[in-house]
Design a protein around this motif. Structure first.
Motif, mmCIF file in Angstrom:
data_model
loop_
_atom_site.group_PDB
_atom_site.id
_atom_site.type_symbol
_atom_site.label_atom_id
_atom_site.label_comp_id
_atom_site.label_asym_id
_atom_site.label_seq_id
_atom_site.Cartn_x
_atom_site.Cartn_y
_atom_site.Cartn_z
ATOM 1 N N ILE A 1 38.045 54.356 43.421
ATOM 2 C CA ILE A 1 39.209 53.536 43.084
ATOM 3 C C ILE A 1 38.781 52.076 43.002
ATOM 4 N N GLN B 1 44.652 52.612 38.896
ATOM 5 C CA GLN B 1 44.255 54.005 39.073
ATOM 6 C C GLN B 1 45.213 54.767 39.982
ATOM 7 N N ALA C 1 46.477 59.549 43.318
ATOM 8 C CA ALA C 1 45.369 59.471 42.369
ATOM 9 C C ALA C 1 44.687 60.828 42.313
#
Length: 428
Positions: A265, A270, A184
């Protein structure tokens, strides 16, 4: 060699770089991309001196440098004891080299903007399935069996799952790796992390958590951080079923400083799951089809060489075409000049992977106690620095490149940590 009609499959870093080199060499080039809108895939990556030298040859060094975060070392610690088990510093080898962490969007935009500015045609929404030799032409077909174009040469830069490579006479054997990683790209404001290092935490070889400062996607944007967590691909669904909060609790237990990143998150969507495979297309060409980047070779990401090797491939192929009398001779030369470097770093990646991603407690024990001790004894620090930099053997001369002058940057302050500048001779 005469002016060639060249089709490039894939608008990733390898395809865009190859198109730029070849268009500037006077060839007619068009890129065929399967997506309707070309876009980057993935989170952050570490540009090594090899890849940065290729970008410098394309005149794009300053552009990417303004977007990236300088990386001076790779540091890893045991998440339980806090003991340092990995500390590789670029300055352990001479030459002033360093890494540059960038968002994939920054690398893509830098190359894509240059391709557009150079007038290179990019055809989108073209799903390529095969290539056939028709006399002195290579004819591409899409997934519907329709002709997508005929060229003197086709360059396959469509990645590790390339259908062109899979259907070629050089089709690679593919070994899917057990471990992948969640990635991420997150905001780093207020978080505690080393802004000039790739930092990692381990629990044996079963757990690896990492933070990589990744600069900005565009000038004026906030700096971001690439967060990753290694796991078995087979365990992904079980981890998701256990719930996001349980996953966060596990990470907090290993590395509390990750809390500001975990707070960002809120959904599994994500996180991007990266899967890895070891594959080699030998030779890296078939007829009038050349393979570069992951379609030619791929392996685990432990040494951070993927995008850098792809850029070297692009430079080497263009150099071979410029210095050969015909296409078959050029492709043979390209295969020769990349063979040693590619095989060496694939071997090194395979050798290092079990130390950081495996079920073996014994290998992790060796890493933490024996390997980490040996790594401090000369000449090992310099050798490790050269391995990470991608320069253990010289990849530049055979690709027609001259390595970027890292020490020369200090004359104008470039390449130094934030807040440090060096006066030029004229100012002293």
């Amino acid at each position: 060699m005469k002016q060639l009609d060249i089709g490039v499959a894939g608008a990733g870093p390898a395809g865009l770089a190859a198109a730029l080199f070849l268009s500037r060499a006077g060839h007619r080039v068009e890129i065929l991309e399967r997506f309707e809108t070309p876009a980057p895939v993935g989170s952050g990556l570490l540009m090594q001196p090899t890849g940065l030298t290729v970008l410098a040859a394309l005149g794009l060094f300053d552009t990417i440098h303004a977007l990236g975060s300088r990386i001076d070392r790779l540091h890893g610690a045991d998440a339980v004891s806090g003991r340092t088990v990995l500390d590789v510093r670029y300055d352990a080898a001479p030459g002033g080299r360093y890494g540059l962490a960038v968002q994939r969007a920054a690398l893509f935009n830098t190359l894509h903007d240059a391709a557009v500015a150079g007038g290179i045609t990019i055809r989108t929404g073209v799903n390529l399935a095969s290539v056939e030799q028709r006399g002195a032409r290579a004819v591409l077909r899409n997934t519907e069996g329709q002709e997508a174009g005929g060229y003197d040469l086709v360059i396959d830069a469509s990645g590790a799952r390339s259908m062109l490579a899979a259907g070629s006479a050089s089709a690679p054997a593919i070994r899917d790796l057990t471990y992948g990683a969640f990635w991420a790209t997150l905001d780093g404001a207020g978080a505690i992390y080393d802004r000039n290092a790739l930092s990692q935490r381990y629990d044996k070889a079963k757990v690896m958590i990492g933070l990589l400062p990744a600069g900005r996607a565009a000038v004026g944007e906030a700096e971001r951080v690439a967060f990753f967590w290694s796991l078995k691909v087979a365990d992904v669904e079980a981890v998701k079923a256990a719930g996001l909060e349980r996953w966060k609790t596990v990470i907090r237990g290993y590395w509390p400083d990750c809390q500001p990143f975990l707070d960002q998150i809120g959904d599994w969507e994500q996180l991007t799951l990266a899967r890895y495979a070891h594959r080699t297309t030998l030779p890296p060409y078939a007829g009038r089809l050349a393979f570069i980047g992951d379609s030619a070779h791929s392996t685990s990401p432990q040494l951070g060489q993927g995008a850098n090797m792809a850029l070297l491939d692009a430079a080497a192929l263009c150099h071979a075409l410029a210095n050969s009398p015909d296409i078959p001779s050029a492709l043979a030369a390209y295969g020769r000049v990349r063979r040693s470097h590619v095989r060496l770093f694939q071997l090194l990646s395979l050798a290092f992977t079990p130390f950081y991603q495996s079920d073996s407690s014994a290998i992790a024990w060796v890493r933490d106690r024996l390997v980490s001790t040996i790594a401090k004894v000369p000449p090992m620090p310099g050798l490790l620095a050269a391995i990470v930099a991608g320069t253990l053997i010289d990849p530049f001369a055979s690709a027609g490149l001259k390595e970027h002058d890292w020490l020369g940057e200090r004359q104008d302050g470039r390449g130094l940590p934030d807040g440090i500048a060096v006066k030029s001779r004229a100012q002293i």
